[in-house]
Enzyme design. Structure first.
Site, PDB file in Angstrom:
ATOM      1  N   LEU A  26       9.257  28.497 -44.136  1.00 48.80           N
ATOM      2  CA  LEU A  26       9.681  28.759 -42.760  1.00 48.80           C
ATOM      3  C   LEU A  26       9.872  27.452 -41.986  1.00 48.80           C
ATOM      4  O   LEU A  26      10.843  27.282 -41.261  1.00 48.80           O
ATOM      5  CB  LEU A  26       8.656  29.658 -42.048  1.00 48.80           C
ATOM      6  CG  LEU A  26       9.062  30.069 -40.631  1.00 48.80           C
ATOM      7  CD1 LEU A  26      10.373  30.843 -40.642  1.00 48.80           C
ATOM      8  CD2 LEU A  26       7.972  30.887 -39.961  1.00 48.80           C
ATOM      9  N   LYS A  27       8.931  26.544 -42.187  1.00 43.26           N
ATOM     10  CA  LYS A  27       9.048  25.235 -41.527  1.00 43.26           C
ATOM     11  C   LYS A  27      10.365  24.565 -41.926  1.00 43.26           C
ATOM     12  O   LYS A  27      11.113  24.070 -41.092  1.00 43.26           O
ATOM     13  CB  LYS A  27       7.856  24.372 -41.936  1.00 43.26           C
ATOM     14  CG  LYS A  27       7.890  22.948 -41.412  1.00 43.26           C
ATOM     15  CD  LYS A  27       6.744  22.149 -42.027  1.00 43.26           C
ATOM     16  CE  LYS A  27       6.827  20.684 -41.696  1.00 43.26           C
ATOM     17  NZ  LYS A  27       6.501  20.387 -40.306  1.00 43.26           N
ATOM     18  N   GLY A 447      -8.564   3.322 -28.772  1.00 40.03           N
ATOM     19  CA  GLY A 447      -8.848   3.091 -30.185  1.00 40.03           C
ATOM     20  C   GLY A 447      -7.623   2.860 -31.044  1.00 40.03           C
ATOM     21  O   GLY A 447      -7.494   1.824 -31.668  1.00 40.03           O
ATOM     22  N   GLU A 680      -9.003  11.583 -19.969  1.00 40.88           N
ATOM     23  CA  GLU A 680      -7.609  11.738 -19.574  1.00 40.88           C
ATOM     24  C   GLU A 680      -7.545  12.056 -18.077  1.00 40.88           C
ATOM     25  O   GLU A 680      -8.267  12.918 -17.602  1.00 40.88           O
ATOM     26  CB  GLU A 680      -7.027  12.894 -20.393  1.00 40.88           C
ATOM     27  CG  GLU A 680      -5.591  13.182 -20.115  1.00 40.88           C
ATOM     28  CD  GLU A 680      -5.046  14.237 -21.081  1.00 40.88           C
ATOM     29  OE1 GLU A 680      -5.436  14.212 -22.264  1.00 40.88           O
ATOM     30  OE2 GLU A 680      -4.262  15.067 -20.646  1.00 40.88           O
ATOM     31  N   HIS A 709       1.067  10.492 -23.156  1.00 40.64           N
ATOM     32  CA  HIS A 709       1.838  11.591 -23.729  1.00 40.64           C
ATOM     33  C   HIS A 709       3.317  11.447 -23.402  1.00 40.64           C
ATOM     34  O   HIS A 709       4.124  12.300 -23.795  1.00 40.64           O
ATOM     35  CB  HIS A 709       1.299  12.937 -23.245  1.00 40.64           C
ATOM     36  CG  HIS A 709      -0.123  13.159 -23.671  1.00 40.64           C
ATOM     37  ND1 HIS A 709      -0.463  13.309 -24.996  1.00 40.64           N
ATOM     38  CD2 HIS A 709      -1.268  13.204 -22.981  1.00 40.64           C
ATOM     39  CE1 HIS A 709      -1.781  13.452 -25.089  1.00 40.64           C
ATOM     40  NE2 HIS A 709      -2.294  13.388 -23.886  1.00 40.64           N
TER      41      HIS A 709
HETATM   42  N1  GLN Z   1      -9.986   7.046 -30.936  1.00 41.94           N
HETATM   43  C1  GLN Z   1      -8.949   8.019 -31.069  1.00 41.94           C
HETATM   44  C2  GLN Z   1      -7.592   7.358 -30.859  1.00 41.94           C
HETATM   45  O1  GLN Z   1      -7.495   6.481 -30.101  1.00 41.94           O
HETATM   46  C3  GLN Z   1      -9.113   9.153 -30.083  1.00 41.94           C
HETATM   47  C4  GLN Z   1      -8.108  10.252 -30.299  1.00 41.94           C
HETATM   48  C5  GLN Z   1      -8.286  11.488 -29.445  1.00 41.94           C
HETATM   49  O2  GLN Z   1      -8.952  11.472 -28.463  1.00 41.94           O
HETATM   50  N2  GLN Z   1      -7.678  12.586 -29.804  1.00 41.94           N
HETATM   51  O3  GLN Z   1      -6.629   7.736 -31.451  1.00 41.94           O
END
Ligand code: GLN
Ligand code: ZN
Length: 774
Positions: A26-27, A447, A680, A709
């Protein structure tokens, strides 16, 4: 053991099946259509084939009533939006021009139009597209998809039951459309929506459906009086229709609670209840309301969300009790099988000790059929299955994998003191200030740095054997050099090594811990055409050796500035894995925590002064019922503290969280006792900073000032503005400057520019601070 009349009619059924096909056909088809490699007709043909193959497989296994309509090209909630004609205004032209292209425009957006928002389907890792409704929304029935798919199954000579998202759940999952007041409650549209459901039911009846299933998982959450009333009214109205199929209202993911007496009394013909995990409370609740006289009960006794074989004897006992409580009892999984991989038999590389314990969708289907036969025709007819099942379960208990004496002894010896830092925060803060010598408003990142095509290629070459370990390590080290040198140039205060060696933040650790298993084909749908392969937490967890120290130390050797070590926390390690079901989650979390604690201690011993333990899943794993929150948060926060409490006062512990509203877990965030938390916040304009302040959060925090994002590069003024906003909530001595999350999905040019602006903004705001403070 069985009452003949009720048992004789016992059927085996499921509510939904994995959509993707054995080779993710499907993908491939959907992505092929998006890329223009195949046309709409070819996509339709591929879909019909996949549906037929699933139904045949289910019927061949002995499922008496196959589900239809659960199939989706992208998402079943989006399908419901199409079914009830609630197309958002901005997508209407696209949908009118070409229904299929318009459908995908709603799912993914186009250059000009934003897609629907996506969010988690209850507490699963499946994501649905959020309906957008407003006071002006009108509905109209568009039954083509459910009717066509039902007819396809009937054409194969099968008994089929169309499955729809129920009207209450649909409205409760919706949000106010853009431009509509945030106070608007979609549930107020119920009277407008019910006639549309009446029409769809009539259409399915006309097509020959005897039963239709209406899924109402939203009723397993805490519901207000008004919401429960709406449910009562909806099923009184739908039940009162003359021209309709029999109605089976399905609940899953938890117990029905206050909604149970309402549905038990409603003029519907059947109710599906979950009897696994906390939903087992449905059993007593059902007895308390006097059962379902005259109704069909579909009993979800096979866990549809884990990957383990069922305890058939225990399920039969539950089913036996249920026989006295309904007119007829059918057997099912607790929920759609969408949330488990397709076929455990396809896994050839898993330790046979674990392999014999695995049940994916195909094996769960067989269990359901076996249980239905045992219930209907007597347990002697399934004696061999029961014996084999008992042997497997006994083997699981006896296996060294699930009962590692060293791990058990260590977990049992944990004391409250192990979960507490040696010094209270104010003393730690002073020690860390002296040890690290950071400026006010220190800058850092979360990170990961961009996962480039070269890095992915290096991993592929390593897997394929074209690159040896040493060659791979060289590439990673080269990347780390690059990442460190960029951060030094940019002037970041606390550096990271960039996580170049990590494919995925859970898988990377799962691969190195004993007790975890990886699958080769265990794909489950996350959203649309995105599938993930969660690792399986199968046994007692231990850590054979350090997992990250090598890379962090290498990075530290390149710089005089502190390099922050990075680990995935115990709660997230559980949340994004399939977890074992033979012990409480808290016990599993404690084992993972102890393994990670050793890693934290090793990092410290290797000279790492700042260590971050990520817990992005802390909020999303919150149980559906408020009554269960406290118990969850108790073990979750304990696991985090156990991970991080072995270090000296001057070692600074960070944590990180994202994708969530944190307002309702601020106390839990506080209970982690981390020295610094990054969250966030960029899109919500630092709202979380104010939430922390309102709670009186006493430690350091870095609300994100760069929305990772989006490919957008924030300019210096924007970051500075967000920082000043942050300073109205958090004093300068405790405010950090960092992006919202890791940078792995971004490109280098944006990252360079954005982080440079971030540092400039921090310096600018910093200088105004030192001017105004004596
Ligand atoms: N340390 C991870 C990164 O920087 C944290 C990722 C996350 O919070 N989903 O990618
Ligand atoms: Zn994050």
């Amino acid at each position: 053991m069985t009452t003949k009349s009720a048992a004789a009619a016992t059927r085996a059924t499921v509510y939904g099946y994995p959509r993707q096909g054995p080779h993710r056909e499907l993908k491939k088809a959907v992505e092929g259509y998006w890329a223009g490699r195949i046309d709409a007709d070819a996509l339709r043909a591929a879909s019909v084939e996949l549906r037929r193959a699933n139904w045949r497989r289910l019927a061949d296994a002995g499922i008496h009533e196959v589900p239809t309509g659960d199939f989706s090209l992208y998402d079943h909630v989006l399908d419901t939006t199409v079914l009830v004609g609630a197309i958002p205004t901005r997508h209407r032209a696209a949908v009118d021009a070409d229904a299929l292209a318009g459908y995908f425009a709603m799912a993914r957006g186009t250059r000009d139009v934003a897609p629907l928002e996506m969010t988690k389907w209850f507490d699963t890792n499946y994501h649905y597209l959020v309906p957008e409704l407003g006071p002006d929304t009108t509905f109209s029935a568009n039954s083509a998809k459910p009717v066509t798919e039902f007819a396809e199954a009937v054409a194969l000579g099968l008994t089929a039951r169309p499955v729809l998202v129920g009207p209450i759940t649909y409205l409760l999952l919706a949000k106010p459309a853009p431009g509509v007041s945030a106070d608007f409650e979609p549930l107020t549209l119920l009277d407008r929506l019910l006639p549309v459901y009446a029409q769809v039911l009539a259409d399915l009846r006309a097509a020959g459906a005897e039963w239709v299933q209406l899924d109402e998982p939203a009723l397993v959450q805490d519901r207000s009086f008004a919401e429960l009333n709406a449910a009562s009214r909806a099923y009184r109205d739908l039940g009162g229709l003359v021209d309709r199929p029999k109605l089976l209202v399905a609940s899953y993911f938890d117990r029905l609670g206050e909604a149970l007496p309402i549905l038990a009394k409603a003029p519907i013909e059947g109710l599906a209840l979950d009897f696994t995990g906390p939903a087992a409370a449905n059993l007593d609740a059902l007895a308390a309301v006097g059962g379902l006289p005259g109704k069909r009960l579909v009993a979800g006794v096979v866990d549809g969300r884990n990957v383990w074989i069922n305890d058939l004897g225990r399920s039969l006992a539950t089913l036996g009790t249920l026989l006295g409580l309904a007119d007829r009892v059918d057997v099912a999984a607790s929920c759609s099988l969408l949330h488990v991989p397709l076929d455990a038999d396809a896994e050839r590389d898993i330790d046979p000790q674990i392999a014999r314990l695995l049940a994916f969708a195909r094996q769960k289907t067989e269990e359901i059929v076996t249980l239905a036969r045992g219930l209907g025709q007597g347990t002697d007819t399934i004696a061999a299955h029961l014996a084999a099942n008992r042997t497997d379960l006994a083997a699981r208990k006896a296996s060294a994998l699930t009962r590692d004496p060293a791990v058990r002894a260590r977990t049992a010896a944990v004391t409250a003191a192990d979960g507490r830092r040696s010094r209270p925060y104010p003393e730690r803060a002073a020690a860390q200030r002296a040890h690290l010598g950071l400026p006010l408003l220190p800058t850092t990142t979360i990170g990961s740095f961009p996962q480039t095509a070269e890095l992915r290629a290096a991993r592929a070459e390593l897997r394929a054997g074209r690159l040896d370990d040493a060659g791979y390590a060289k590439r990673i080290e080269a990347e780390i050099r690059e990442v460190i040198s960029f951060q030094e140039q940019a002037g970041i205060d606390v550096l990271v090594h960039g996580e170049a060696e990590r494919n995925d933040m859970v898988q990377y650790f799962a691969e190195q811990l004993t007790g975890y298993a990886a699958t080769r084909h265990g794909w489950v749908q996350s959203y649309g055409t995105r599938y993930v392969r969660p690792p399986i937490l199968a046994g007692d967890i231990s850590r054979p050796g350090p997992m990250t120290v090598r890379w962090t130390s290498f990075a530290q050797s390149l710089s005089d500035r502190p390099v922050k070590g990075m680990l995935t926390g115990p709660v997230t390690m559980l949340a994004w894995s399939f977890v074992r079901d033979d012990q409480p989650l808290g016990t599993t979390a404690r084992q993972v925590a102890l393994a990670l604690r050793d890693e934290v201690d090793d990092l410290e011993a290797a000279g790492t002064s700042v260590i971050q333990v990520d817990e992005p899943a802390l909020r999303e794993t919150l149980p559906l019922r408020t009554a269960d929150h406290a118990a969850y948060l108790a073990w979750a926060t304990e696991a985090f503290r156990l991970t991080t409490s072995g270090v000296r006062a001057e070692t600074q512990i960070h944590t990180h969280m994202c994708y969530a509203e944190f307002g309702d877990i601020v106390q839990a965030i506080d209970d982690l006792d981390a020295d610094v938390i990054s969250l966030e916040a960029a899109r919500s304009h630092m709202q979380v900073a104010h939430e922390l302040a309102a709670h009186g959060y006493p430690r350091e925090a870095g609300p994100g000032v760069y929305d990772i994002h989006s490919p957008r590069i924030p300019d210096t003024d924007e970051v500075a503005r967000l920082l000043r906003e942050g300073l109205t909530a958090i004093p300068a001595e405790r405010l950090w400057v960092n992006p919202d999350c890791g940078l792995k999905t971004r490109g280098w040019p944006e990252v360079r520019a954005s982080l440079t602006n971030l540092v400039t903004a921090a310096r600018e705001v910093r200088s105004t601070l030192s001017n105004s403070t004596p």
